[in-house]
Write a protein that holds these residues in place. Sequence first.
Motif, PDB file in Angstrom:
ATOM      1  N   GLY A  99       0.839  -1.186   0.000  1.00 41.17           N
ATOM      2  CA  GLY A  99       0.000   0.000   0.000  1.00 41.17           C
ATOM      3  C   GLY A  99       0.873   1.234   0.000  1.00 41.17           C
ATOM      4  O   GLY A  99       2.011   1.193  -0.490  1.00 41.17           O
ATOM      5  N   SER A 103      -1.096   2.769   4.963  1.00 41.55           N
ATOM      6  CA  SER A 103      -2.499   2.652   4.605  1.00 41.55           C
ATOM      7  C   SER A 103      -2.929   1.201   4.734  1.00 41.55           C
ATOM      8  O   SER A 103      -2.091   0.282   4.824  1.00 41.55           O
ATOM      9  CB  SER A 103      -2.700   3.094   3.153  1.00 41.55           C
ATOM     10  N   THR A 161      -3.625  -2.427  -0.270  1.00 41.46           N
ATOM     11  CA  THR A 161      -4.402  -2.402  -1.508  1.00 41.46           C
ATOM     12  C   THR A 161      -4.204  -3.686  -2.300  1.00 41.46           C
ATOM     13  O   THR A 161      -4.953  -3.967  -3.233  1.00 41.46           O
ATOM     14  CB  THR A 161      -4.012  -1.194  -2.362  1.00 41.46           C
ATOM     15  N   SER A 162      -3.174  -4.455  -1.942  1.00 42.82           N
ATOM     16  CA  SER A 162      -2.983  -5.795  -2.492  1.00 42.82           C
ATOM     17  C   SER A 162      -2.307  -6.633  -1.417  1.00 42.82           C
ATOM     18  O   SER A 162      -1.555  -6.112  -0.593  1.00 42.82           O
ATOM     19  CB  SER A 162      -2.141  -5.775  -3.769  1.00 42.82           C
TER      20      SER A 162
END
Length: 207
Positions: free
Chosen positions: A113, A125, A128-129
């Motif tokens: 992220g 954060s 995101t993966s």
Amino acid sequence: MKRRNKILAAALAACMALGLAACGSGSGKGVDETYKAYWDNSMGEDVLDGVPEYTFMANEMIKSMVPYGVALEVELDLDKDGTYTLTSHYYNQAADAVEGAPGYMDVKVVGQGTYTKEEDKVTISAATSATASYGGGAYVTEQGFYGAYSFEEDGTAADTGEWTNEDNPEVLECVPETVFTVDDEGNIVGWELTDPNSGAPHKDYED
């Protein structure tokens, strides 16, 4: 003309200085550093008691895992482009506990992220993966509570494998927004989740 050139040169130097300052650790991002934390059962109870409750896995089982011969290593790799890779890894301390051995255990979550850094604080954060993997020998895969590490639908302790967030979006929940404290020697001193109720998507797992 010479005076004007000197003024322009001074202005350019000031702008460059400001630009460089903006790229420093106080800017929020732009560093290229790796920080690590490690625990195993050769350490004293006072050290192990300091392990954060949440360790970026599908369940919160660190307090029972480390004393029984499983090491925990957490690595936070920061890139200059403002992205991070976080790796949380449980694995056997004993050198002979290799794949195929009854007590073999290898559980890992890797998330990516963005981050910001201010002095000794790094805020990541939510991932995101992410990828989660769970490997275990016969002794591990027959112990029901290890099933929390599996991301198969209705997974059991026998369901070893590897999963990405594309296979199962729950994998992303293992790496929520977190604030790390780090030091100049490359150590992760500790961390706290921004939302203490986040993470551990399988914390209500029942074997």
